[in-house]
Design a protein around this motif. Structure first.
Motif, PDB file in Angstrom:
ATOM      1  N   TYR A  16      22.277  20.953  68.208  1.00 18.02           N
ATOM      2  CA  TYR A  16      20.817  21.027  68.048  1.00 18.02           C
ATOM      3  C   TYR A  16      20.168  21.393  69.381  1.00 18.02           C
ATOM      4  N   ASP A  17      20.546  20.693  70.445  1.00 15.31           N
ATOM      5  CA  ASP A  17      19.940  20.926  71.755  1.00 15.31           C
ATOM      6  C   ASP A  17      20.184  22.354  72.250  1.00 15.31           C
ATOM      7  N   GLU A  18      21.373  22.885  72.024  1.00 13.40           N
ATOM      8  CA  GLU A  18      21.697  24.231  72.497  1.00 13.40           C
ATOM      9  C   GLU A  18      20.994  25.319  71.688  1.00 13.40           C
ATOM     10  N   ALA A  21      16.391  23.092  70.230  1.00 11.45           N
ATOM     11  CA  ALA A  21      15.536  22.110  70.896  1.00 11.45           C
ATOM     12  C   ALA A  21      14.207  22.680  71.373  1.00 11.45           C
ATOM     13  N   ASN A  22      14.136  23.938  71.699  1.00  6.71           N
ATOM     14  CA  ASN A  22      12.893  24.500  72.222  1.00  6.71           C
ATOM     15  C   ASN A  22      11.924  24.909  71.121  1.00  6.71           C
ATOM     16  N   ASP A  23      12.392  24.991  69.888  1.00  7.89           N
ATOM     17  CA  ASP A  23      11.525  25.333  68.766  1.00  7.89           C
ATOM     18  C   ASP A  23      10.978  24.053  68.163  1.00  7.89           C
ATOM     19  N   SER A  24       9.685  24.066  67.879  1.00  4.27           N
ATOM     20  CA  SER A  24       9.120  22.874  67.264  1.00  4.27           C
ATOM     21  C   SER A  24       9.401  22.877  65.766  1.00  4.27           C
ATOM     22  N   TYR A  25       9.585  21.716  65.222  1.00  2.99           N
ATOM     23  CA  TYR A  25       9.794  21.514  63.793  1.00  2.99           C
ATOM     24  C   TYR A  25      10.995  22.284  63.259  1.00  2.99           C
ATOM     25  N   GLU A  26      12.081  22.249  63.961  1.00  2.48           N
ATOM     26  CA  GLU A  26      13.291  22.936  63.519  1.00  2.48           C
ATOM     27  C   GLU A  26      14.356  21.933  63.123  1.00  2.48           C
ATOM     28  N   GLN A  27      15.056  22.256  62.083  1.00  6.46           N
ATOM     29  CA  GLN A  27      16.235  21.522  61.678  1.00  6.46           C
ATOM     30  C   GLN A  27      17.290  22.582  61.378  1.00  6.46           C
ATOM     31  N   PHE A  28      18.536  22.158  61.202  1.00  8.60           N
ATOM     32  CA  PHE A  28      19.527  23.163  60.859  1.00  8.60           C
ATOM     33  C   PHE A  28      20.440  22.668  59.755  1.00  8.60           C
ATOM     34  N   GLN A  29      20.936  23.651  58.992  1.00 11.53           N
ATOM     35  CA  GLN A  29      21.882  23.390  57.919  1.00 11.53           C
ATOM     36  C   GLN A  29      23.290  23.548  58.456  1.00 11.53           C
ATOM     37  N   LEU A  30      24.166  22.748  57.906  1.00  7.69           N
ATOM     38  CA  LEU A  30      25.571  22.837  58.260  1.00  7.69           C
ATOM     39  C   LEU A  30      26.357  22.745  56.964  1.00  7.69           C
ATOM     40  N   GLY A  31      27.273  23.668  56.751  1.00  8.53           N
ATOM     41  CA  GLY A  31      28.086  23.637  55.544  1.00  8.53           C
ATOM     42  C   GLY A  31      29.136  22.528  55.622  1.00  8.53           C
ATOM     43  N   TRP A  32      29.608  22.122  54.467  1.00  5.76           N
ATOM     44  CA  TRP A  32      30.640  21.074  54.431  1.00  5.76           C
ATOM     45  C   TRP A  32      31.891  21.465  55.205  1.00  5.76           C
ATOM     46  N   PRO A  33      32.381  22.717  55.080  1.00  2.00           N
ATOM     47  CA  PRO A  33      33.573  23.090  55.860  1.00  2.00           C
ATOM     48  C   PRO A  33      33.331  23.001  57.370  1.00  2.00           C
ATOM     49  N   MET A  61      17.587  11.175  65.499  1.00  2.00           N
ATOM     50  CA  MET A  61      17.908  12.319  64.656  1.00  2.00           C
ATOM     51  C   MET A  61      18.285  11.813  63.275  1.00  2.00           C
ATOM     52  N   LEU A  62      18.355  12.729  62.320  1.00  4.39           N
ATOM     53  CA  LEU A  62      18.695  12.383  60.946  1.00  4.39           C
ATOM     54  C   LEU A  62      19.803  13.283  60.429  1.00  4.39           C
ATOM     55  N   LEU A  63      20.631  12.722  59.556  1.00  7.76           N
ATOM     56  CA  LEU A  63      21.606  13.490  58.798  1.00  7.76           C
ATOM     57  C   LEU A  63      21.218  13.333  57.335  1.00  7.76           C
ATOM     58  N   VAL A  64      20.900  14.444  56.692  1.00 10.14           N
ATOM     59  CA  VAL A  64      20.523  14.427  55.283  1.00 10.14           C
ATOM     60  C   VAL A  64      21.646  15.113  54.508  1.00 10.14           C
ATOM     61  N   VAL A  65      22.260  14.364  53.602  1.00 11.01           N
ATOM     62  CA  VAL A  65      23.382  14.877  52.826  1.00 11.01           C
ATOM     63  C   VAL A  65      22.850  15.512  51.546  1.00 11.01           C
ATOM     64  N   CYS A  66      23.175  16.777  51.348  1.00 16.02           N
ATOM     65  CA  CYS A  66      22.808  17.508  50.139  1.00 16.02           C
ATOM     66  C   CYS A  66      24.098  17.949  49.440  1.00 16.02           C
ATOM     67  N   ASP A  67      23.969  18.437  48.222  1.00 18.80           N
ATOM     68  CA  ASP A  67      25.162  18.833  47.470  1.00 18.80           C
ATOM     69  C   ASP A  67      25.965  19.928  48.160  1.00 18.80           C
ATOM     70  N   PHE A  69      25.230  21.399  51.324  1.00 13.01           N
ATOM     71  CA  PHE A  69      25.119  21.487  52.783  1.00 13.01           C
ATOM     72  C   PHE A  69      24.621  20.160  53.331  1.00 13.01           C
ATOM     73  N   LEU A  70      24.630  20.058  54.647  1.00 14.16           N
ATOM     74  CA  LEU A  70      24.051  18.915  55.356  1.00 14.16           C
ATOM     75  C   LEU A  70      22.895  19.441  56.194  1.00 14.16           C
ATOM     76  N   LEU A  71      21.910  18.605  56.393  1.00  9.82           N
ATOM     77  CA  LEU A  71      20.748  18.982  57.188  1.00  9.82           C
ATOM     78  C   LEU A  71      20.677  18.033  58.378  1.00  9.82           C
ATOM     79  N   ILE A  72      20.525  18.594  59.568  1.00 11.40           N
ATOM     80  CA  ILE A  72      20.398  17.799  60.783  1.00 11.40           C
ATOM     81  C   ILE A  72      19.035  18.115  61.386  1.00 11.40           C
TER      82      ILE A  72
END
Length: 123
Positions: A16-18, A21-33, A61-67, A69-72
């Motif tokens: 996230y930091d790399e 971090a410089n963008d406001s209101y950003e989160q990212f998706q991460l696939g299960w693999p 920070m938060l980890l949101v588990v979806c079917d 993908f995951l959201l951080i």
């Protein structure tokens, strides 16, 4: 080699930091693999994901588990989400006409992690 939940949370925070971090209101998706690769495990259990989430929460920070993908996200990234209007909340308040409805077991009100049920499902 498998990472601990704390090491995995730190890796997610570093990503996230790399990248965001410089963008406001950003989160990212991460696939299960990708999550399995970062954690270094063949399967992700609910228990492991809960531990990662607890360590991320320590870092605000938060980890949101979806079917699929995951959201951080950083907690502050979501602080600008819209609130539910009070008039809508009022529409869904329980109707306490019967005295039996008022008798609620304290465990029914407990939202703590100790009371949460974990599935044996692996992802």
């Amino acid at each position: 080699m498998a990472r601990t939940a704390q090491e995995t949370a730190k890796a997610l925070s570093d990503i996230y930091d790399e990248s965001f971090a410089n963008d406001s209101y950003e989160q990212f998706q991460l696939g299960w693999p990708e999550m399995r690769s970062i954690a270094g495990v063949p399967k992700l259990t609910p228990s492991f994901l809960n531990q990662v989430d607890r360590h991320l929460r320590d870092m605000e920070m938060l980890l949101v588990v979806c079917d699929s993908f995951l959201l951080i996200a950083r907690q502050q990234d979501l602080s600008h989400a819209r609130s539910v209007p009070a008039r809508l909340v009022e529409q869904y308040l329980p109707d306490f006409e019967d005295d039996e409805d008022l008798e609620i077991d304290e465990n029914d009100l407990d939202d703590s992690e100790d009371n949460a049920q974990e599935d044996d499902e692996s992802f």
